[in-house]
Design a protein around this motif. Structure first.
Motif, short mmCIF file in Angstrom:
data_model
loop_
_atom_site.label_atom_id
_atom_site.label_comp_id
_atom_site.label_asym_id
_atom_site.label_seq_id
_atom_site.Cartn_x
_atom_site.Cartn_y
_atom_site.Cartn_z
N GLN A 171 0.89 -1.26 0.42
CA GLN A 171 0.07 -0.09 -0.17
C GLN A 171 0.73 0.86 -0.37
O GLN A 171 1.88 0.84 0.38
N GLU A 172 0.36 2.32 -0.81
CA GLU A 172 1.13 3.07 -0.92
C GLU A 172 0.93 4.20 0.46
O GLU A 172 0.12 3.96 1.60
N ALA A 173 2.55 4.52 0.39
CA ALA A 173 3.26 4.89 2.85
C ALA A 173 3.29 4.18 2.95
O ALA A 173 4.38 4.03 4.58
N SER B 35 10.58 1.84 2.36
CA SER B 35 9.72 2.62 3.17
C SER B 35 9.27 3.66 2.63
O SER B 35 9.28 4.16 1.41
N ASP B 36 7.84 4.01 3.36
CA ASP B 36 7.12 5.27 2.96
C ASP B 36 6.54 5.43 1.32
O ASP B 36 7.49 5.71 -0.12
N SER B 37 6.17 3.60 0.74
CA SER B 37 6.19 3.38 -0.65
C SER B 37 5.21 4.05 -1.62
O SER B 37 4.26 4.89 -0.58
N GLN B 38 6.14 4.92 -2.72
CA GLN B 38 5.50 5.53 -3.55
C GLN B 38 5.29 5.41 -5.06
O GLN B 38 5.53 4.07 -5.56
N LEU B 39 4.04 5.40 -5.55
CA LEU B 39 3.74 5.06 -6.41
C LEU B 39 4.84 4.74 -7.45
O LEU B 39 5.00 3.72 -8.80
N GLY B 40 5.57 5.31 -7.90
CA GLY B 40 6.82 5.15 -8.94
C GLY B 40 7.74 4.24 -8.34
O GLY B 40 8.52 3.87 -9.02
N ASP B 41 7.67 3.58 -7.33
CA ASP B 41 8.10 2.50 -6.94
C ASP B 41 7.62 1.54 -7.64
O ASP B 41 8.41 0.31 -7.59
N ALA B 42 6.47 1.46 -7.85
CA ALA B 42 5.95 0.09 -9.17
C ALA B 42 7.25 0.26 -10.31
O ALA B 42 7.23 0.78 -11.14
N GLY C 105 14.07 -11.50 -11.18
CA GLY C 105 13.70 -10.49 -10.42
C GLY C 105 12.06 -10.27 -9.57
O GLY C 105 11.42 -11.51 -9.63
N THR C 106 11.78 -9.61 -8.96
CA THR C 106 10.68 -9.64 -8.02
C THR C 106 9.58 -8.11 -8.40
O THR C 106 9.91 -7.00 -8.92
N ILE C 107 7.83 -8.56 -9.18
CA ILE C 107 7.52 -7.68 -9.39
C ILE C 107 7.09 -6.91 -8.35
O ILE C 107 6.44 -7.72 -7.36
N LEU C 108 7.15 -5.07 -7.94
CA LEU C 108 6.35 -4.54 -6.47
C LEU C 108 5.27 -3.24 -7.46
O LEU C 108 5.85 -2.46 -8.31
N ARG C 109 3.72 -4.30 -6.85
CA ARG C 109 2.59 -3.26 -7.08
C ARG C 109 2.33 -2.03 -5.86
O ARG C 109 2.74 -2.83 -5.28
N VAL C 110 2.23 -1.13 -6.40
CA VAL C 110 1.83 -0.08 -5.57
C VAL C 110 0.39 0.60 -5.53
O VAL C 110 0.18 0.49 -6.16
N LYS C 111 -0.13 0.34 -4.29
CA LYS C 111 -1.53 0.56 -4.33
C LYS C 111 -1.72 1.75 -4.05
O LYS C 111 -1.43 2.35 -2.85
N SER C 112 -3.04 2.78 -4.13
CA SER C 112 -3.03 3.90 -4.05
C SER C 112 -3.91 3.55 -2.78
O SER C 112 -4.89 2.74 -3.37
#
Lengths: 115, 112
Positions: free
Chosen positions: B14-16, B80-87, B105-112
């Motif tokens: 989750q974002e943040a 830390s403090d994940s951002q949408l741009g970290d996806a 590799g690991t795919i990282l998805r960031v949810k807003s």
């Protein structure tokens, strides 16, 4: 500072055809790398140049792949003839001197589809 | 021969919030380097963080830090403090003697 330039961005060919990819590294970088990235896998080194000499080409399928680095600057990677399993993204990277701890600068790659 | 294993094909955060990506490696060398690279949809890989094996202190770059466990041959990345741009796709890599080996590799998805 200009980054690593690659072209084309996409290429679709039929098996047994030939294809070539071009890379222009960052100015002043002595080391140039070509990586193959198959879908779902990490990049695999195909060939590494130090200036215009080959440092490592142990994983380059030399029966069909060839690469050269013109005057220690630009580089071309060729596949002839292509096979279905060559479908992948081909990434070019460069680094200043090729030291083990160095940061690599990557281009945006060429996505090759072999039909 | 060096090998790098990333056991998480995909992660979501989750974002943040904070997320940790796992990486284990195998090498017989005593002097080597470890890296995390990020590959966004543009395909251009970017160095996130690097660690020298002889340094016990964990590397940190702003919101990115690593947990380097040399004896366990583990090198995880904490964002830390994940951002949408970290996806993006994140690759762990090890380097010895000018050879750089990447994990899958690991795919990282960031949810807003």
């Amino acid at each position: 500072e200009a980054g690593v330039a690659q072209s084309p961005r996409y290429k679709i060919i039929e098996k047994r055809q030939s294809v070539a990819f071009w890379c222009n590294p960052i100015s002043g970088h002595a080391t140039l790398y070509w990586y193959q990235q198959i879908l779902g896998q990490g990049p695999k080194l195909l060939i590494q140049f130090q200036n215009n000499g080959v440092v490592d080409d142990s994983q380059l399928p030399k029966d069909r792949f060839s690469a050269e680095r013109l005057k220690g600057v630009d580089s071309t990677l060729k596949i002839q003839p292509a096979k279905l399993e060559d479908s992948a993204v081909y990434l070019c990277a460069s680094s200043l001197v090729g030291a083990t701890n160095e940061k690599l600068f990557f281009g945006s790659g060429t996505q090759l589809s072999v039909l | 021969a060096q090998t790098v294993t990333q056991s998480q094909p995909e992660m979501s955060v989750q974002e943040a919030e904070t997320v940790t990506l796992s990486c284990t490696y195998d090498t017989s060398e005593s002097d080597y380097y470890l890296f995390w690279y990020k590959q966004p949809p543009s395909r251009q890989m970017i160095l996130v963080i690097r660690q020298e094996a002889y340094k016990q202190q964990n590397a940190t770059e702003n919101r990115f830090s690593v947990n380097f466990q040399k004896a366990a041959k583990s090198f995880s990345l904490k964002i830390s403090d994940s951002q949408l741009g970290d996806a993006a796709m994140y690759f762990c890599a090890s380097a010895y003697g000018n050879k750089l080996v990447f994990g899958a590799g690991t795919i990282l998805r960031v949810k807003s």
